[in-house]
Design a protein around this motif. Structure first.
Motif, mmCIF file in Angstrom:
data_model
loop_
_atom_site.group_PDB
_atom_site.id
_atom_site.type_symbol
_atom_site.label_atom_id
_atom_site.label_comp_id
_atom_site.label_asym_id
_atom_site.label_seq_id
_atom_site.Cartn_x
_atom_site.Cartn_y
_atom_site.Cartn_z
ATOM 1 N N HIS A 281 0.820 -1.213 0.000
ATOM 2 C CA HIS A 281 0.000 0.000 0.000
ATOM 3 C C HIS A 281 0.856 1.267 0.000
ATOM 4 C CE1 HIS A 281 0.554 -0.649 4.377
ATOM 5 N NE2 HIS A 281 0.444 0.669 4.475
ATOM 6 N N SER A 284 1.628 1.690 -3.654
ATOM 7 C CA SER A 284 0.425 2.152 -4.358
ATOM 8 C C SER A 284 0.156 3.630 -4.091
ATOM 9 C CB SER A 284 -0.791 1.317 -3.943
ATOM 10 O OG SER A 284 -0.621 -0.029 -4.324
ATOM 11 N N ARG A 285 0.386 4.048 -2.861
ATOM 12 C CA ARG A 285 0.161 5.445 -2.497
ATOM 13 C C ARG A 285 1.124 6.359 -3.258
ATOM 14 N NH1 ARG A 285 0.896 6.493 3.672
ATOM 15 N NH2 ARG A 285 -0.776 4.921 3.703
ATOM 16 N N LYS A 288 0.184 6.468 -7.064
ATOM 17 C CA LYS A 288 -0.985 7.301 -7.355
ATOM 18 C C LYS A 288 -0.668 8.779 -7.199
ATOM 19 C CE LYS A 288 -5.919 7.844 -6.604
ATOM 20 N NZ LYS A 288 -7.151 7.304 -5.976
ATOM 21 N N THR A 294 -3.911 4.321 -9.576
ATOM 22 C CA THR A 294 -3.364 3.230 -8.792
ATOM 23 C C THR A 294 -2.603 2.308 -9.738
ATOM 24 O OG1 THR A 294 -5.272 1.769 -9.105
ATOM 25 C CG2 THR A 294 -5.357 3.331 -7.249
#
Length: 302
Positions: A281, A284-285, A288, A294
């Motif tokens: 995550h 992914s953060r 993005k 994403t």
């Protein structure tokens, strides 16, 4: 006297240790270096200080800061931040060195605009060989700022003293930032070599699998390899390319991620691990924030 590390907590304690007499202001002091005699008893003694330091000297002063020593044959302006280990490597006679040193406690600017922005002046943590070399005109301008502060210190303290001193300090620091940019510009060829060396190190780090083995490289990793302080390296890269060290590393990660996302063989978790992230995550953060998509959304568009 050479045992342990001595901590200087205040202007008064600084004056007491080095025999300067009683300070005229509790939070700031300017010392005439020509009147600073350093005897043999101070050589090798290690100090930490809770004070900021700005110094202008005309030649080597034997001041050791961290792992390196100030050793120069012309006037330079140097800065040190609180909590750094310093020591003196040689004695100093009266009138041996010309210049001045300005010390101030963080409390002096804590409730001012400078107090909120003091951390933005990265040169307080530059290494010793990254000091600011001044032209005669620049040296005069900086010294004029120092004199303005000195005159204010000598006046009776009133309700306006802190504001006037802090704003004068802020002017001195903003001028120093401008002059550092000039220094970066005049060393453009040398800086280009540093940029090239940085990108070579980043690519080699990735190709050797270190992203997976040891994680995302830190600013300190590159600064140690290139022999520059982390802040100086970041400021140099930002001046030359528009991006600091962390920005370059993050942009590199995103470009590699885009390539890896074109492969259906790698899962998002596998890609994030391959690029140095322990938790998908976080990857992914970052992805993005840089692309607006994403990783899953980007893969579908590809």
């Amino acid at each position: 006297m050479k045992q342990g590390v001595k901590n200087i907590k205040s202007i008064s304690q600084l004056h007491e240790i080095f025999g300067f007499g009683k300070p005229t202001h509790p939070l700031i002091s300017i010392i005439d270096v020509s009147k600073w005699e350093i005897s043999e008893q101070f050589i090798g003694v290690k100090y930490t200080s809770e004070l900021y330091t700005i110094g202008l000297k005309d030649k080597s002063c034997g001041l050791q800061y961290g792992r390196n020593t100030y050793d120069f044959d012309e006037g330079v302006l140097f800065f040190t931040a609180p909590d750094q280990v310093q020591s003196v490597s040689k004695a100093q006679q009266l009138n041996e060195i010309q210049g001045w040193m300005l010390f101030f406690h963080p409390d002096l600017v804590r409730n001012t605009s400078l107090g909120h922005s003091i951390g933005d002046y990265g040169f307080f943590t530059y290494d010793v060989h990254e000091a600011l070399h001044l032209s005669d005109a620049e040296q005069k301008t900086i010294t004029d700022c120092k004199t303005m502060i000195q005159n204010e210190i000598l006046e009776r303290i009133d309700n306006h003293s802190q504001t006037v001193i802090a704003s004068s300090l802020e002017l001195l620091l903003n001028l120093s930032r401008r002059y550092y940019e000039r220094q970066f510009n005049t060393r453009s060829a040398q800086n280009s070599d540093v940029v090239s060396q940085f990108h070579t190190l980043l690519n080699s780090y990735y190709k050797s699998g270190k992203f997976t083995e040891t994680g995302i490289p830190s600013v300190e990793y590159f600064s140690d390899k290139i022999h520059l302080s982390g802040n100086y390296l970041s400021d140099l890269l930002k001046k030359e390319t528009g991006y600091a060290v962390k920005d370059h590393v993050n942009n590199f990660i995103i470009e590699k991620a885009k390539t890896l996302l074109l492969s259906e063989l790698e899962t998002i978790s596998g890609i994030s691990y391959h690029l140095g992230f322990n938790y998908p995550h976080y990857f992914s953060r970052l992805f993005k924030s840089k692309t607006g998509l994403t990783p899953q959304e980007y893969r579908k568009l590809s």
